[in-house]
Design a protein around this motif. Sequence first.
Motif, PDB file in Angstrom:
ATOM      1  N   THR A 131     -16.147   5.657   3.923  1.00  0.00           N
ATOM      2  CA  THR A 131     -16.191   6.757   2.958  1.00  0.00           C
ATOM      3  C   THR A 131     -15.175   6.537   1.845  1.00  0.00           C
ATOM      4  OG1 THR A 131     -16.855   8.282   4.724  1.00  0.00           O
ATOM      5  CG2 THR A 131     -16.075   9.261   2.672  1.00  0.00           C
ATOM      6  N   SER A 132     -14.028   5.966   2.169  1.00  0.00           N
ATOM      7  CA  SER A 132     -13.010   5.711   1.144  1.00  0.00           C
ATOM      8  C   SER A 132     -13.465   4.678   0.126  1.00  0.00           C
ATOM      9  CB  SER A 132     -11.703   5.231   1.798  1.00  0.00           C
ATOM     10  OG  SER A 132     -11.032   6.298   2.424  1.00  0.00           O
ATOM     11  N   TYR A 133     -14.424   3.851   0.493  1.00  0.00           N
ATOM     12  CA  TYR A 133     -14.965   2.864  -0.432  1.00  0.00           C
ATOM     13  C   TYR A 133     -16.032   3.455  -1.355  1.00  0.00           C
ATOM     14  CZ  TYR A 133     -13.060  -0.942   2.548  1.00  0.00           C
ATOM     15  OH  TYR A 133     -12.263  -1.804   3.249  1.00  0.00           O
ATOM     16  N   SER A 134     -16.505   4.642  -1.019  1.00  0.00           N
ATOM     17  CA  SER A 134     -17.695   5.193  -1.668  1.00  0.00           C
ATOM     18  C   SER A 134     -17.354   6.074  -2.859  1.00  0.00           C
ATOM     19  CB  SER A 134     -18.489   6.024  -0.652  1.00  0.00           C
ATOM     20  OG  SER A 134     -17.843   7.276  -0.421  1.00  0.00           O
ATOM     21  N   GLY A 135     -18.410   6.514  -3.544  1.00  0.00           N
ATOM     22  CA  GLY A 135     -18.239   7.487  -4.616  1.00  0.00           C
ATOM     23  C   GLY A 135     -18.013   8.893  -4.100  1.00  0.00           C
ATOM     24  N   GLY A 136     -18.197   9.095  -2.794  1.00  0.00           N
ATOM     25  CA  GLY A 136     -17.915  10.394  -2.186  1.00  0.00           C
ATOM     26  C   GLY A 136     -18.993  11.431  -2.387  1.00  0.00           C
ATOM     27  N   GLY A 137     -20.141  11.037  -2.937  1.00  0.00           N
ATOM     28  CA  GLY A 137     -21.200  11.996  -3.201  1.00  0.00           C
ATOM     29  C   GLY A 137     -21.989  12.349  -1.951  1.00  0.00           C
ATOM     30  N   SER A 138     -22.528  13.577  -1.959  1.00  0.00           N
ATOM     31  CA  SER A 138     -23.398  14.030  -0.874  1.00  0.00           C
ATOM     32  C   SER A 138     -24.678  14.600  -1.476  1.00  0.00           C
ATOM     33  CB  SER A 138     -22.706  15.118  -0.032  1.00  0.00           C
ATOM     34  OG  SER A 138     -21.601  14.594   0.666  1.00  0.00           O
ATOM     35  N   TRP A 139     -25.802  14.160  -0.975  1.00  0.00           N
ATOM     36  CA  TRP A 139     -27.111  14.623  -1.458  1.00  0.00           C
ATOM     37  C   TRP A 139     -27.415  15.953  -0.785  1.00  0.00           C
ATOM     38  CZ3 TRP A 139     -32.351  15.199   0.197  1.00  0.00           C
ATOM     39  CH2 TRP A 139     -33.308  15.132  -0.821  1.00  0.00           C
ATOM     40  N   TYR A 140     -27.076  17.057  -1.472  1.00  0.00           N
ATOM     41  CA  TYR A 140     -27.167  18.382  -0.874  1.00  0.00           C
ATOM     42  C   TYR A 140     -27.979  19.335  -1.759  1.00  0.00           C
ATOM     43  CZ  TYR A 140     -23.672  17.381   2.777  1.00  0.00           C
ATOM     44  OH  TYR A 140     -23.004  16.883   3.870  1.00  0.00           O
ATOM     45  N   PRO A 141     -29.308  19.260  -1.692  1.00  0.00           N
ATOM     46  CA  PRO A 141     -30.142  20.181  -2.458  1.00  0.00           C
ATOM     47  C   PRO A 141     -29.824  21.637  -2.100  1.00  0.00           C
ATOM     48  CG  PRO A 141     -31.461  18.433  -1.465  1.00  0.00           C
ATOM     49  CD  PRO A 141     -30.089  18.325  -0.870  1.00  0.00           C
TER      50      PRO A 141
ATOM     51  N   VAL B 267     -16.242  -1.043   5.822  1.00  0.00           N
ATOM     52  CA  VAL B 267     -14.884  -1.340   6.252  1.00  0.00           C
ATOM     53  C   VAL B 267     -14.916  -2.317   7.432  1.00  0.00           C
ATOM     54  CG1 VAL B 267     -14.734   0.621   7.847  1.00  0.00           C
ATOM     55  CG2 VAL B 267     -12.660  -0.265   6.795  1.00  0.00           C
ATOM     56  N   GLY B 268     -13.984  -3.255   7.443  1.00  0.00           N
ATOM     57  CA  GLY B 268     -14.027  -4.362   8.389  1.00  0.00           C
ATOM     58  C   GLY B 268     -13.861  -3.988   9.846  1.00  0.00           C
TER      59      GLY B 268
ATOM     60  N   GLY C  37     -23.497  -0.206   5.234  1.00  0.00           N
ATOM     61  CA  GLY C  37     -23.469   0.279   6.603  1.00  0.00           C
ATOM     62  C   GLY C  37     -24.790   0.039   7.292  1.00  0.00           C
ATOM     63  N   THR C  38     -24.756  -0.223   8.597  1.00  0.00           N
ATOM     64  CA  THR C  38     -25.978  -0.187   9.388  1.00  0.00           C
ATOM     65  C   THR C  38     -26.381   1.278   9.545  1.00  0.00           C
ATOM     66  OG1 THR C  38     -24.635  -0.215  11.407  1.00  0.00           O
ATOM     67  CG2 THR C  38     -25.493  -2.319  10.622  1.00  0.00           C
ATOM     68  N   LYS C  39     -27.658   1.537   9.791  1.00  0.00           N
ATOM     69  CA  LYS C  39     -28.090   2.937   9.881  1.00  0.00           C
ATOM     70  C   LYS C  39     -28.795   3.243  11.203  1.00  0.00           C
ATOM     71  CE  LYS C  39     -31.206   4.256   6.917  1.00  0.00           C
ATOM     72  NZ  LYS C  39     -32.027   4.394   5.691  1.00  0.00           N
TER      73      LYS C  39
END
Length: 533
Positions: A46-56, A258-259, A470-472
């Motif tokens: 999460t620290s690597y990300s833009g921090g956005g959440s897809w929340y309609p 993250v490693g 990330g794997t999902k």
Amino acid sequence: MSVSEESFDVVVVGSGGGGLIGAYTAASRGLRTLLIEKTDKVGGTTSYSGGGSWYPGSAPLLRSGIGESDLEAARTYLRAVVDDASREDLQDAYLAAGAQLIDELEKNPVFGQFDTAPVPDYFGTVEGATLHGRTVFPAPVPVAEIGEHADIVRRSIYTERYGHTEDEILIGGRALIGRALKAFLETGNGTLKLNTALTELVVEDGRIVGVEATTDGQSVRYRAGRGVLLATGGFEHNTELRAKYDNYPLKGDWSDAVGSNVGDGHVAGIAVGADTELMDEAWYISGVVQRDGLPLFNVTRGGIWVNGAGQRFTNEAAPYDQVGRAIRAGDRTTGVSHAPTHWIFDHKQLARDGFGGKSPDTPVDEDWFTSGTIKRADTLEELAAIIGVPADALTESVAKFNGFVPGGVDEQFHRGESAWDQMVSFIVGYPALPEQAFVQPIEPEGPNSLLVKIDTPPYYAATILPSDIGTKGGLKTDTKARVLRADGTVIDGLYATGNTMAAMSGTVYPGAGTPVGSTLAFAYLAARDIAGD
């Protein structure tokens, strides 16, 4: 040998966005909550990300003028793009939880108000898709506001890999992590233990009652009276697991996650009978190979990509999961290597966008060439020989692409036609470091700004590898994030979220912020169930 033991109401394993939000949600309801993290930093991928959440339907979108009816349009869209009836209950739980979570977080001044940004949905022609997008972001926060714990917030991927200097303001995923960490510790019910790694789950009478862990080389047991939440991320850097589940790419160091993500939660959950799904899936991206030989996420707006046969095979400006999947699919089905992919561009683009240089006058540092990371030649035929593709195929691919420019229509892959593509025309992924990149306006050579001829020597080739954030695939869960066995029964006391659980979005990436949004939403649902809400 005796093992030290401590007791809590809740134990959360992993300190990414999901772990911290789950821990905060539980602790804010009065539950004594332990958060353990195997590294010396909190934040995970999460620290690597833009921090956005897809929340309609969430409050920030309503404030920006996007009505509540958008939630139903989003449901229609999500149903269509995922196209998996078995995941519809999870989708409904996600959609409801996202808006509720934002409402709850915004009541705490530590989180403040979330913002919006216009990021179009990734499948723009599907019913219910929007141009404005449905992604909400945490507001930036000064490091000073986070206080003494700011130092343990994981740095960006640029800093961790390449020593980029961080600002005194946390943005994107780091802002989310910093705010959540502060909020969790301020509840008075939260305990954080770093350098503490999960080894196994503790089972009594068929129920999960705690975790075994190691800290400073010592074995410890943490009992959880109400439940354990696994938020350990995916298994991106576990090459053995990726090979076992045919999860592409097999080289874990190609991942931008993250490693420390090696599947600790997956292994522990499977050991106590958890079912799994989607284990061959990931959140795919394309990565431009850097001078250290590792790929780094980028968004391409110029040049073309060719495979081992010297041929284009995708819309290079499409959403990153889609281009990552195009590399994966071609590599597996065509008999022609797509990994590596060769990014072909000319000096005109290099001068416009830069490649690790510090200004338009010095658009690229010479060591990109001396290290062999970027190849350079005066002609396309010479470049083809250097990168090992057929010269006639490469020159034909470039000529065909150049032929599309005057009319503005990419007749092969329709680059520049979607709302996402048009947004890409104003941005560029950084092949080097943010402070070294610069962007000049695209000068149209026709009606489509993403179609610019490749005709100004010298010519260049960078390398693109399949990567992921990330794997999902992960533990199968229900709508309360409770982990399930293969027969559908609940493993009492065990919950999972984020990339430790099988994604509610199945094999697709619907819109910006789906991975972060999912880990936050299902952690929130888990903590509420644990608390008896």
